[in-house]
Design a protein around this motif. Structure first.
Motif, PDB file in Angstrom:
ATOM      1  N   LYS A   1       3.061 -13.963  -4.043  1.00  0.00           N
ATOM      2  CA  LYS A   1       2.342 -15.877  -4.641  1.00  0.00           C
ATOM      3  C   LYS A   1       3.218 -16.322  -3.626  1.00  0.00           C
ATOM      4  N   GLU A   2       3.540 -16.418  -2.703  1.00  0.00           N
ATOM      5  CA  GLU A   2       4.421 -17.408  -2.588  1.00  0.00           C
ATOM      6  C   GLU A   2       3.670 -17.201  -0.667  1.00  0.00           C
ATOM      7  N   LEU A   3       3.591 -16.298  -0.449  1.00  0.00           N
ATOM      8  CA  LEU A   3       2.942 -15.991   0.774  1.00  0.00           C
ATOM      9  C   LEU A   3       1.602 -16.661   0.327  1.00  0.00           C
ATOM     10  N   ASP A   4       0.599 -16.463  -0.605  1.00  0.00           N
ATOM     11  CA  ASP A   4      -0.051 -17.681  -0.636  1.00  0.00           C
ATOM     12  C   ASP A   4      -0.603 -19.059  -0.960  1.00  0.00           C
ATOM     13  N   ARG A   5       0.093 -19.311  -1.590  1.00  0.00           N
ATOM     14  CA  ARG A   5       0.145 -20.606  -1.563  1.00  0.00           C
ATOM     15  C   ARG A   5       1.126 -21.278  -0.062  1.00  0.00           C
ATOM     16  N   ALA A   6       1.550 -20.431   0.703  1.00  0.00           N
ATOM     17  CA  ALA A   6       1.206 -20.918   2.109  1.00  0.00           C
ATOM     18  C   ALA A   6       0.684 -21.196   2.790  1.00  0.00           C
ATOM     19  N   ALA A   7      -0.665 -19.966   2.744  1.00  0.00           N
ATOM     20  CA  ALA A   7      -1.751 -19.402   2.846  1.00  0.00           C
ATOM     21  C   ALA A   7      -2.606 -20.529   2.626  1.00  0.00           C
ATOM     22  N   GLY A   8      -2.474 -21.220   1.733  1.00  0.00           N
ATOM     23  CA  GLY A   8      -3.860 -21.864   1.104  1.00  0.00           C
ATOM     24  C   GLY A   8      -4.975 -21.351   0.303  1.00  0.00           C
ATOM     25  N   VAL A   9      -4.897 -20.037  -0.581  1.00  0.00           N
ATOM     26  CA  VAL A   9      -5.373 -19.140  -1.173  1.00  0.00           C
ATOM     27  C   VAL A   9      -4.978 -18.765  -3.005  1.00  0.00           C
ATOM     28  N   GLU A  10      -5.376 -18.850  -3.077  1.00  0.00           N
ATOM     29  CA  GLU A  10      -5.556 -18.084  -4.569  1.00  0.00           C
ATOM     30  C   GLU A  10      -5.965 -16.525  -5.001  1.00  0.00           C
ATOM     31  N   VAL A  11      -5.245 -15.775  -5.194  1.00  0.00           N
ATOM     32  CA  VAL A  11      -5.312 -13.801  -5.948  1.00  0.00           C
ATOM     33  C   VAL A  11      -4.771 -14.528  -7.477  1.00  0.00           C
ATOM     34  N   ASP A  12      -5.451 -13.576  -7.733  1.00  0.00           N
ATOM     35  CA  ASP A  12      -4.912 -13.570  -9.444  1.00  0.00           C
ATOM     36  C   ASP A  12      -4.221 -12.053  -9.457  1.00  0.00           C
ATOM     37  N   TYR A  13      -3.563 -12.379  -9.678  1.00  0.00           N
ATOM     38  CA  TYR A  13      -1.785 -10.460  -9.376  1.00  0.00           C
ATOM     39  C   TYR A  13      -1.624 -10.461 -10.716  1.00  0.00           C
ATOM     40  N   ARG A  14      -2.019  -9.156 -10.829  1.00  0.00           N
ATOM     41  CA  ARG A  14      -1.178  -8.324 -12.346  1.00  0.00           C
ATOM     42  C   ARG A  14      -0.704  -7.057 -11.978  1.00  0.00           C
ATOM     43  N   VAL A  15       0.188  -7.086 -13.320  1.00  0.00           N
ATOM     44  CA  VAL A  15       1.231  -6.098 -13.014  1.00  0.00           C
ATOM     45  C   VAL A  15       0.603  -4.190 -13.720  1.00  0.00           C
ATOM     46  N   ALA A  16      -0.080  -3.874 -12.582  1.00  0.00           N
ATOM     47  CA  ALA A  16      -0.661  -2.567 -12.722  1.00  0.00           C
ATOM     48  C   ALA A  16      -0.396  -1.691 -12.084  1.00  0.00           C
ATOM     49  N   THR A  17      -0.558  -0.216 -12.285  1.00  0.00           N
ATOM     50  CA  THR A  17      -1.101   0.953 -11.595  1.00  0.00           C
ATOM     51  C   THR A  17      -2.250   1.725 -11.426  1.00  0.00           C
ATOM     52  N   ALA A  18      -2.854   1.854 -10.184  1.00  0.00           N
ATOM     53  CA  ALA A  18      -4.000   2.128  -9.894  1.00  0.00           C
ATOM     54  C   ALA A  18      -5.018   3.332 -10.231  1.00  0.00           C
ATOM     55  N   GLU A  19      -4.023   4.384 -10.768  1.00  0.00           N
ATOM     56  CA  GLU A  19      -4.732   4.911 -12.021  1.00  0.00           C
ATOM     57  C   GLU A  19      -4.825   4.349 -13.578  1.00  0.00           C
ATOM     58  N   ASP A  20      -4.168   3.225 -13.663  1.00  0.00           N
ATOM     59  CA  ASP A  20      -4.802   2.398 -15.023  1.00  0.00           C
ATOM     60  C   ASP A  20      -4.258   1.613 -15.180  1.00  0.00           C
ATOM     61  N   THR A  21      -5.647   0.832 -14.420  1.00  0.00           N
ATOM     62  CA  THR A  21      -5.800  -0.782 -14.172  1.00  0.00           C
ATOM     63  C   THR A  21      -5.434  -1.203 -15.715  1.00  0.00           C
ATOM     64  N   GLY A  22      -6.528  -0.860 -16.495  1.00  0.00           N
ATOM     65  CA  GLY A  22      -5.854  -1.801 -17.897  1.00  0.00           C
ATOM     66  C   GLY A  22      -7.867  -2.515 -17.504  1.00  0.00           C
TER      67      GLY A  22
END
Length: 260
Positions: free
Chosen positions: A78-99
């Motif tokens: 999130k800090e790197l995104d702010r510095a780069a001027g982009v937005e990404v929706d981040y979520r905590v989960a695993t690749a095998e069970d994303t929800g």
């Protein structure tokens, strides 16, 4: 009994964020050449870490969701995104069970992380998440150990400190991932690769290696401190200079979602 090698990249989140070179922009150009357009697409980046691939795709005009089990890495992302001027929706989960809902993405990507997954489960989840005609992208950006170069010397030092780390000697090519995708029913499987040299200062290279699975993500603090001193010494004595040109290989496989 040998302890299982199970690195925790959350332990090295700051080094990971500060020192690991992100995927080169040329990757997007090669994907476009391969027929994979990103502007306006919904992209899920699994195992996103500090968001290197997610940020690259967001810059290319995609709407990106980044997913990782390590919350500490996502905070750095999130800090790197702010510095780069982009937005990404981040979520905590695993690749095998994303929800996440099925058929909700045009592209699912995995950068520098497929080897950590339960491949059959991850491939099935990717298939579930993709819309008809959607694509998966598995990409790597690896340093290259060559005879006598600083990468080979660095890997030798990692192995000396952490014999459980067995990821050295790589070629930056991953044919097994093609089998994983074909087994899961993906079609139109294609690969490409290109090499480039990445400039690192000695300090940044040491930080980059501390952020690796074999060091900061798996060694106790006292060993990390000693390793840091030893790697600085190796660089001073064997590879002096203010800038180190470190050979890397970018490799990617793309494939089309199976029909359901």
């Amino acid at each position: 009994m040998t302890k299982q090698f199970d690195p925790d990249f959350g332990l090295t989140a700051q080094d990971y964020s500060r020192h690991r070179a992100g995927f080169p922009p040329e990757l997007v150009e090669r994907l476009v050449t391969a027929g994979l357009e990103l502007p306006g697409k919904d992209v899920l980046d699994i195992g996103t870490g500090t968001g290197s691939l997610a940020r690259l795709f967001a810059r290319a005009g995609a709407t990106v969701t980044g997913l990782d089990p390590a919350a500490a890495l996502l905070e750095q992302a999130k800090e790197l995104d702010r510095a780069a001027g982009v937005e990404v929706d981040y979520r905590v989960a695993t690749a095998e069970d994303t929800g996440l809902p099925e058929a909700s993405f045009d592209v699912v990507s995995a950068g520098q992380c497929w080897h950590w997954f339960d491949a059959p489960k991850a491939a099935a989840e990717v298939s579930r998440l993709l819309r008809p005609g959607g694509h998966v992208v598995i990409a790597h950006f690896d340093w290259l150990p060559l005879p006598g170069n600083l990468v080979e010397a660095t890997e030798s030092l990692i192995t000396a400190y952490n014999p459980r780390w067995t990821m050295g000697g790589g070629t930056g090519l991953y044919p097994r991932w093609l089998t994983d995708l074909a087994t899961a029913g993906f079609t139109g499987i294609e690969t490409f690769s290109f090499d480039l040299a990445v400039p690192y200062t000695p300090q940044d290279w040491v930080g980059r290696i501390r952020a690796s699975a074999g060091v900061g993500a798996s060694l106790p603090p006292e060993d990390i401190a000693r390793f840091t001193e030893d790697l600085h010494r190796v660089l001073r004595e064997q590879f002096p200079g203010e800038v180190l040109a470190v050979p890397h290989r970018t490799w990617a496989v793309t494939a089309t979602a199976p029909r359901h």
